[in-house]
Motif scaffolding. Sequence first.
Motif, mmCIF file in Angstrom:
data_model
loop_
_atom_site.group_PDB
_atom_site.id
_atom_site.type_symbol
_atom_site.label_atom_id
_atom_site.label_comp_id
_atom_site.label_asym_id
_atom_site.label_seq_id
_atom_site.Cartn_x
_atom_site.Cartn_y
_atom_site.Cartn_z
ATOM 1 N N THR A 188 -5.869 8.066 -7.108
ATOM 2 C CA THR A 188 -6.481 7.208 -7.898
ATOM 3 C C THR A 188 -6.154 6.104 -8.486
ATOM 4 O O THR A 188 -6.260 5.440 -9.478
ATOM 5 C CB THR A 188 -6.766 8.675 -9.283
ATOM 6 O OG1 THR A 188 -5.079 9.417 -9.527
ATOM 7 C CG2 THR A 188 -7.919 9.594 -9.026
ATOM 8 N N PHE A 225 -3.674 2.485 -7.977
ATOM 9 C CA PHE A 225 -4.002 0.736 -6.531
ATOM 10 C C PHE A 225 -3.276 1.504 -5.703
ATOM 11 O O PHE A 225 -4.009 0.893 -4.670
ATOM 12 C CB PHE A 225 -2.808 0.659 -7.981
ATOM 13 C CG PHE A 225 -2.606 -1.247 -7.138
ATOM 14 C CD1 PHE A 225 -3.995 -1.983 -6.423
ATOM 15 C CD2 PHE A 225 -0.998 -1.873 -7.191
ATOM 16 C CE1 PHE A 225 -3.071 -3.458 -5.983
ATOM 17 C CE2 PHE A 225 -1.542 -3.370 -6.792
ATOM 18 C CZ PHE A 225 -2.227 -3.877 -6.140
ATOM 19 N N GLY A 249 -2.450 4.428 -3.384
ATOM 20 C CA GLY A 249 -3.142 5.413 -3.535
ATOM 21 C C GLY A 249 -4.524 4.876 -3.114
ATOM 22 O O GLY A 249 -4.787 5.384 -2.658
ATOM 23 N N GLY A 251 -4.850 13.237 -6.833
ATOM 24 C CA GLY A 251 -4.496 12.470 -8.011
ATOM 25 C C GLY A 251 -4.753 13.144 -9.846
ATOM 26 O O GLY A 251 -4.830 14.557 -9.108
ATOM 27 N N ARG A 275 10.203 13.812 -14.361
ATOM 28 C CA ARG A 275 9.186 14.824 -13.960
ATOM 29 C C ARG A 275 8.554 14.692 -12.595
ATOM 30 O O ARG A 275 8.407 15.593 -11.683
ATOM 31 C CB ARG A 275 8.505 15.217 -15.428
ATOM 32 C CG ARG A 275 7.173 16.342 -15.317
ATOM 33 C CD ARG A 275 6.280 16.380 -16.171
ATOM 34 N NE ARG A 275 5.637 17.982 -15.835
ATOM 35 C CZ ARG A 275 4.495 17.909 -16.158
ATOM 36 N NH1 ARG A 275 3.863 16.319 -15.209
ATOM 37 N NH2 ARG A 275 3.297 19.098 -15.503
HETATM 38 N N1 LIG Z 1 2.623 -1.949 -8.170
HETATM 39 C C1 LIG Z 1 3.204 -1.771 -7.780
HETATM 40 O O1 LIG Z 1 4.093 -3.359 -8.149
HETATM 41 C C2 LIG Z 1 4.697 -0.760 -7.059
HETATM 42 C C3 LIG Z 1 6.207 -0.933 -6.435
HETATM 43 C C4 LIG Z 1 6.916 -0.925 -6.147
HETATM 44 C C5 LIG Z 1 6.192 0.458 -5.365
HETATM 45 N N2 LIG Z 1 5.352 0.875 -5.909
HETATM 46 C C6 LIG Z 1 5.547 2.204 -5.916
HETATM 47 O O2 LIG Z 1 4.204 2.812 -5.463
HETATM 48 C C7 LIG Z 1 3.644 3.582 -5.747
HETATM 49 C C8 LIG Z 1 1.699 3.503 -6.260
HETATM 50 O O3 LIG Z 1 2.395 3.087 -7.556
HETATM 51 P P1 LIG Z 1 1.285 2.045 -7.980
HETATM 52 O O4 LIG Z 1 0.902 1.125 -8.539
HETATM 53 O O5 LIG Z 1 -0.414 2.414 -7.221
HETATM 54 O O6 LIG Z 1 0.668 3.464 -9.373
HETATM 55 P P2 LIG Z 1 -0.255 3.494 -10.634
HETATM 56 O O7 LIG Z 1 -1.254 2.639 -10.289
HETATM 57 O O8 LIG Z 1 -0.549 3.513 -11.645
HETATM 58 O O9 LIG Z 1 -1.407 4.960 -9.359
HETATM 59 C C9 LIG Z 1 -0.093 6.054 -10.139
HETATM 60 C C10 LIG Z 1 -1.163 7.201 -9.924
HETATM 61 O O10 LIG Z 1 0.320 8.380 -9.563
HETATM 62 C C11 LIG Z 1 -0.517 9.348 -10.308
HETATM 63 N N3 LIG Z 1 0.065 10.420 -10.420
HETATM 64 C C12 LIG Z 1 0.576 10.426 -12.401
HETATM 65 N N4 LIG Z 1 1.820 11.373 -12.814
HETATM 66 C C13 LIG Z 1 1.180 12.266 -11.836
HETATM 67 C C14 LIG Z 1 1.601 13.541 -12.044
HETATM 68 N N5 LIG Z 1 2.207 14.100 -13.306
HETATM 69 N N6 LIG Z 1 1.111 14.341 -10.862
HETATM 70 C C15 LIG Z 1 -0.222 13.960 -10.174
HETATM 71 N N7 LIG Z 1 -0.377 12.739 -9.688
HETATM 72 C C16 LIG Z 1 0.299 11.605 -11.305
HETATM 73 C C17 LIG Z 1 -1.802 9.184 -11.135
HETATM 74 O O11 LIG Z 1 -3.124 9.786 -11.472
HETATM 75 P P3 LIG Z 1 -3.612 9.614 -12.645
HETATM 76 O O12 LIG Z 1 -4.326 7.894 -12.691
HETATM 77 O O13 LIG Z 1 -4.914 10.691 -12.332
HETATM 78 O O14 LIG Z 1 -3.391 10.225 -13.470
HETATM 79 C C18 LIG Z 1 -2.066 7.805 -10.260
HETATM 80 O O15 LIG Z 1 -3.200 7.949 -8.824
HETATM 81 C C19 LIG Z 1 4.376 3.972 -6.878
HETATM 82 O O16 LIG Z 1 5.923 5.595 -6.189
HETATM 83 C C20 LIG Z 1 5.191 3.029 -7.268
HETATM 84 O O17 LIG Z 1 6.494 3.523 -7.384
HETATM 85 C C21 LIG Z 1 4.252 0.153 -6.610
#
Ligand SMILES: NC(=O)c1ccc[n+]([C@@H]2O[C@H](COP(=O)([O-])OP(=O)(O)OC[C@H]3O[C@@H](n4cnc5c(N)ncnc54)[C@H](OP(=O)(O)O)[C@@H]3O)[C@@H](O)[C@H]2O)c1
Length: 297
Positions: free
Chosen positions: A9, A11, A13, A31, A83
Amino acid sequence: MRLAVTGATGFVGGAVCRAATAAGWAVTAFGRRATADGRDLGGAAYRSWDIGAAKLADPPEVDAVVHCAASATDTGVAAEVWRTNLLGTHHVLVSFPDCRIVHVSSASVYDPFRPTVRAKEHEAPVSRYLNAYAAAKAAAERLVLAVGDHPVVLRPHAVYGTGDTTLLPRLLENVRAGRLLVPGNGRVLVSMTAVTALARACLLAAAGPAAGVFNIADSEPVPIDWALRGLLASAGVSVRPAYVPAALLAPVARVFPKGRLNRYVISQFAVERTLDITAAVDRLGYRPGPTVFPARS
Ligand SMILES: NC(=O)c1ccc[n+]([C@@H]2O[C@H](COP(=O)([O-])OP(=O)(O)OC[C@H]3O[C@@H](n4cnc5c(N)ncnc54)[C@H](OP(=O)(O)O)[C@@H]3O)[C@@H](O)[C@H]2O)c1
């Protein structure tokens, strides 16, 4: 190919789900929230799972897991970050013990106290970090590499593109009267990562056979001022970055450790943060494009 995607859910994923279903893979999307719009997941089946709470009782049979779920914040409550990002990663590993794990980590695992200059994968993790996010991402990498079955760790930096929940919203939040205060001088280089390219890298990694750690970024670094102006212009906002020397901001960051211009933010904007992507190109077959705004879809 049967794939499970955590953080579907979010960005990154969501982009992985859409790329995988477009490739004809059978995808189960996970998600934390109770429900999700199937259109954002490319039509993948959706299941709710709080990865920090427990392992999955009834995991689907899959060939690979792309683990994107994380508490992706530099100012979050440390206990919640640990966590989700470490305990949650443990629960993902024990839920899917016999399949390939692609762990989406972060370039935040490189040393925040030194510039990251065309960094190679062996230069991280390090022993010191500025926040729970980076420390927990480093610990999760170690865990995945220790117990995963042919695990792959991907380290993107500054991910941008359609559906961005992190970088662009954070920049927009900090605009005041048409100006964005940015630590540094704007001339340092940064590796940006198009979310579509990261999603492709995740699929390459999931399909195997390469294992190990890979930096993921666009083909060449760009000056940070150029990147910021491009990102903001692509969002349709007219904003001028205003640069403030890091030395002037450091005392403020000490007083307000979770403020908008905290030490982590200063460390990300004021010095070079670039990645060597040779390993991904040579061993994963990753074919990056240049950084462009608006991002390619
Ligand atoms: N965006 C960047 O610039 C960037 C840069 C480097 C690395 N990353 C890595 O890329 C990955 C994805 O980041 P993103 O930007 O897509 O972040 P995001 O949009 O905030 O998405 C986070 C996702 O993790 C889920 N989540 C959070 N806590 C959870 C839990 N306790 N149990 C199950 N699901 C949980 C959220 O689910 P819900 O929304 O349903 O709560 C959401 O689907 C992360 O590992 C991040 O460290 C991102």
